[in-house]
Design a protein around this motif. Structure first.
Motif, PDB file in Angstrom:
ATOM      1  N   SER A  80      -0.486  -2.231  -4.764  1.00 62.88           N
ATOM      2  CA  SER A  80       0.244  -2.847  -5.875  1.00 62.88           C
ATOM      3  C   SER A  80       0.495  -4.304  -5.548  1.00 62.88           C
ATOM      4  O   SER A  80       0.714  -4.678  -4.385  1.00 62.88           O
TER       5      SER A  80
ATOM      6  N   SER B 146      -1.548  -2.281 -10.262  1.00 61.30           N
ATOM      7  CA  SER B 146      -2.039  -1.595  -9.066  1.00 61.30           C
ATOM      8  C   SER B 146      -3.452  -1.083  -9.270  1.00 61.30           C
ATOM      9  O   SER B 146      -3.981  -1.070 -10.388  1.00 61.30           O
ATOM     10  N   ASP B 147      -4.054  -0.662  -8.162  1.00 62.30           N
ATOM     11  CA  ASP B 147      -5.380  -0.061  -8.172  1.00 62.30           C
ATOM     12  C   ASP B 147      -5.358   1.143  -7.236  1.00 62.30           C
ATOM     13  O   ASP B 147      -4.599   1.169  -6.260  1.00 62.30           O
ATOM     14  N   GLN B 148      -6.185   2.147  -7.528  1.00 59.84           N
ATOM     15  CA  GLN B 148      -6.208   3.374  -6.736  1.00 59.84           C
ATOM     16  C   GLN B 148      -7.640   3.712  -6.356  1.00 59.84           C
ATOM     17  O   GLN B 148      -8.588   3.396  -7.073  1.00 59.84           O
ATOM     18  N   GLN B 149      -7.760   4.392  -5.213  1.00 54.70           N
ATOM     19  CA  GLN B 149      -9.057   4.880  -4.763  1.00 54.70           C
ATOM     20  C   GLN B 149      -8.853   6.247  -4.106  1.00 54.70           C
ATOM     21  O   GLN B 149      -7.882   6.454  -3.369  1.00 54.70           O
TER      22      GLN B 149
ATOM     23  N   THR C  42      -5.006  10.048  -2.490  1.00 58.44           N
ATOM     24  CA  THR C  42      -5.182   8.854  -3.319  1.00 58.44           C
ATOM     25  C   THR C  42      -4.393   7.709  -2.695  1.00 58.44           C
ATOM     26  O   THR C  42      -3.178   7.820  -2.511  1.00 58.44           O
TER      27      THR C  42
ATOM     28  N   GLN D 164      -3.175   3.702  -2.889  1.00 62.11           N
ATOM     29  CA  GLN D 164      -2.833   2.778  -3.965  1.00 62.11           C
ATOM     30  C   GLN D 164      -2.381   1.449  -3.392  1.00 62.11           C
ATOM     31  O   GLN D 164      -1.706   1.407  -2.365  1.00 62.11           O
TER      32      GLN D 164
ATOM     33  N   TYR E 264       0.841  -1.194   0.000  1.00 67.12           N
ATOM     34  CA  TYR E 264       0.000   0.000   0.000  1.00 67.12           C
ATOM     35  C   TYR E 264       0.878   1.248   0.000  1.00 67.12           C
ATOM     36  O   TYR E 264       1.966   1.267   0.586  1.00 67.12           O
TER      37      TYR E 264
ATOM     38  N   THR F  29      -0.516   8.688  -2.691  1.00 68.93           N
ATOM     39  CA  THR F  29      -0.124   9.652  -3.714  1.00 68.93           C
ATOM     40  C   THR F  29      -1.026  10.868  -3.595  1.00 68.93           C
ATOM     41  O   THR F  29      -1.975  10.891  -2.815  1.00 68.93           O
TER      42      THR F  29
END
Length: 557
Positions: free
Chosen positions: A459, A467-470, A455, A457, A420, A423
């Motif tokens: 990975s 990766s994914d972001q929220q 943000t 993230q 985790y 950003t």
């Protein structure tokens, strides 16, 4: 006893006394002479010591006079500025490129009678430029030295420019006169016509006491006769025939004439000495280390093509052509071009996942030089990205620890291998544990009444890494638990009421039994009100809050 016998007895007695008492008699008789001799020897030693001190003092006086003659003016800032300007012109005159000259740290020495001023010179020059600089530096009548010099050449080819960094140190000596520094220091401030014998010069560092001295402008020889306007205007006479055939522009350098030798000749002499010196170190022996340049681990996705090229370094120029080979057999469909080193493979989409270990070799055709490299090819199925759980809008209170646990799923990567990170506009003090995904923060009072958009993230550990972001929105407000105070309770017509005061905003709040209490992190309801306290309930927990206490000071029941 007869007369003769008496005389004989007396003489014998004298002889006996003298024989046995000669030491005491000698000591008594010669002691004054010995004492005087010791005094004379002591005085001679003292005189010789004084004469030695005198010679040392005279030598020191002579040395100090020489230092004053060659030293800079006894003002550290002025001396360093002059020395820095002189080194700049000297490096420029010697053909250096990209020159930067910066002041160093000065040091007071010799009982505050001198100051060592340091200047750091950085630039690029070839051997000739360095030789010219060193010769002119050494030939200058200045009390200075090169404390340290570092050189680094990009290659071994003749004429290669070197990156040079040197630290020069000059002495500013008490009693030293302000004088023009040797070689190129000044530039003309106005244009100089062919028949003109005066001009303005910068910097204006010359005084009448410095006259006369000789200088050159564009190869013509002059003697300075007079200065005016605080040293900025020079009036001079020509020495020899003027060769100047055009008007010289502003900025043309003025070169001080040094009678010892021509600067260029000094540089050439120094360079010749270096080349002919038996102590000059030879070029270092080049030890070749042939290698194959390719990644030690190559990741290949099933159903995608591998196309890479093996390259070599460290082979000698006489090695000839390089050929490539592999130990053992290549996997089905994999091809290696023995001349170009190109490696190609297109594994099927349903191929089994596995690790393939190979050892490649490179061989020189003329010299027989060899190189080898072990490579592991990882054949894997396509990677899918992890999925980060949606995050609700959150509220944090100043001065109070806030945290939230991030969570994600990945069908291929174990949860413990997910990483985790944060950003975007990360507020000061916010951190995230890369392994557990716990987000922590303790906002300050200065961060109140602001909303931060962060943000987060996650990975995975796949190949390639996906990766994914929220987005996460966090609003910061002050913590009412520490400021909302119970300050009064009363009863009117059988109805009990309690006054609360927020010391931060000075707002009052009137609540009765059964009313809800919203105090940031505490959400509860007033159960009963008495003359000295109120009882609160929050879920299944009950508390007592006394008069004069804040919500954070409630006592559990």
């Amino acid at each position: 006893m007869k007369q003769n016998e008496k005389i004989l007895a007396i003489g014998l007695a004298v002889i006996v006394v003298v024989y046995f008492g000669r030491g005491a008699v000698g000591s008594w008789l010669f002691k004054p002479f010995e004492d005087r001799q010791k005094q004379i020897t002591s005085k001679q030693n003292e005189l010789e010591a004084l004469e030695l001190k005198e010679r040392q003092l005279l030598k020191s006086i002579g040395q100090l006079a020489e230092w004053r003659e060659e030293g800079l003016v006894f003002d550290a800032l002025v001396a360093q500025r002059l020395y820095q300007s002189w080194l700049t012109d000297l490096a420029d005159y010697s053909g250096w490129k990209n020159v930067t000259v910066t002041p160093g740290n000065n040091k007071i020495i010799a009982d505050k009678t001198a100051t060592a001023v340091k200047v750091i010179v950085e630039g690029e020059a070839d051997v000739t430029g360095l030789a010219r600089f060193a010769s002119m530096y050494d030939g200058a009548e200045l009390f200075h030295r090169i404390e340290r010099i570092d050189m680094k050449a990009a290659s071994k080819q003749p004429g290669t420019m070197m990156k040079i960094t040197l630290t020069a140190e000059a002495m500013a000596v008490e009693g030293a006169k302000r004088r023009p520094l040797p070689y190129a220091q000044w530039r003309i401030q106005d244009r100089l016509a062919q028949d003109q014998l005066f001009c303005r010069v910068e910097p204006p560092t010359i005084r009448p006491d410095d006259l006369p001295f000789e200088f050159r402008i564009a190869g013509d020889h002059f003697r300075l006769q007079e200065v005016a306007d605080e040293g900025s205007l020079w009036i001079f006479e020509s020495l020899g025939e003027r060769r100047q055939s055009r008007t010289l522009q502003r900025g043309t350098r003025i070169q001080l004439v040094d009678g010892s030798a021509d600067p260029d000749q000094l540089g050439q002499t120094w360079l010749t000495m270096v080349k002919s010196s038996p102590f000059t170190l030879p070029l270092p022996v080049v030890r070749l280390n042939p290698q194959i340049e390719v990644a030690s681990t190559i990741n290949v996705i099933r159903g995608t093509a591998l196309d890479t090229t093996l390259k070599t370094t460290g082979f000698s120029p006489e090695a000839g052509s390089i050929t490539y080979e592999v130990e053992g057999a290549l996997p089905d469909g994999m091809q290696l071009n023995s001349n170009s080193g190109t490696l190609r493979w297109s594994p099927a989409a349903d191929a089994d996942e596995r690790d393939i270990s190979l050892e490649f070799r490179a061989l020189a055709s003329l010299t027989g030089e060899k190189a080898s490299k072990k490579v592991v090819i990882l054949l894997r199925k396509p990677n899918t990205p992890p999925t980060l759980d949606a995050l609700p809008t959150s509220v944090a209170y100043s001065g109070q620890a806030w945290s939230i646990k991030l969570s994600a799923q990945d069908a291929q990567t174990p949860i413990e291998q997910l990483k985790y990170s944060l950003t975007g506009n990360i507020p000061s003090g916010m951190t995230v544990d890369s392994a557990s995904g716990e987000l922590r923060w303790s906002p300050t009072a200065e961060q109140e009444n602001q909303t931060y958009q962060v943000t987060v993230q996650v990975s995975d550990a796949g190949v390639p890494v996906l990766s994914d972001q929220q987005p996460l929105s966090i609003s910061v407000t002050h913590n009412k638990e520490t400021t909302l105070t119970l300050f009064s309770s009363f009863e009117v017509n059988g109805e009990k009421k309690a006054w609360f005061l927020d010391s931060r905003t000075q707002k009052r709040l009137l609540l009765g039994e059964g009313d809800d209490v919203d105090a940031s992190g505490f959400q509860g309801r007033i159960q009963t009100i008495s003359a000295t306290s109120v009882r609160l309930e929050s879920g299944e927990k009950k508390y007592e809050l006394e008069l004069g206490k804040t919500i954070s000071e409630r006592k559990p029941l």
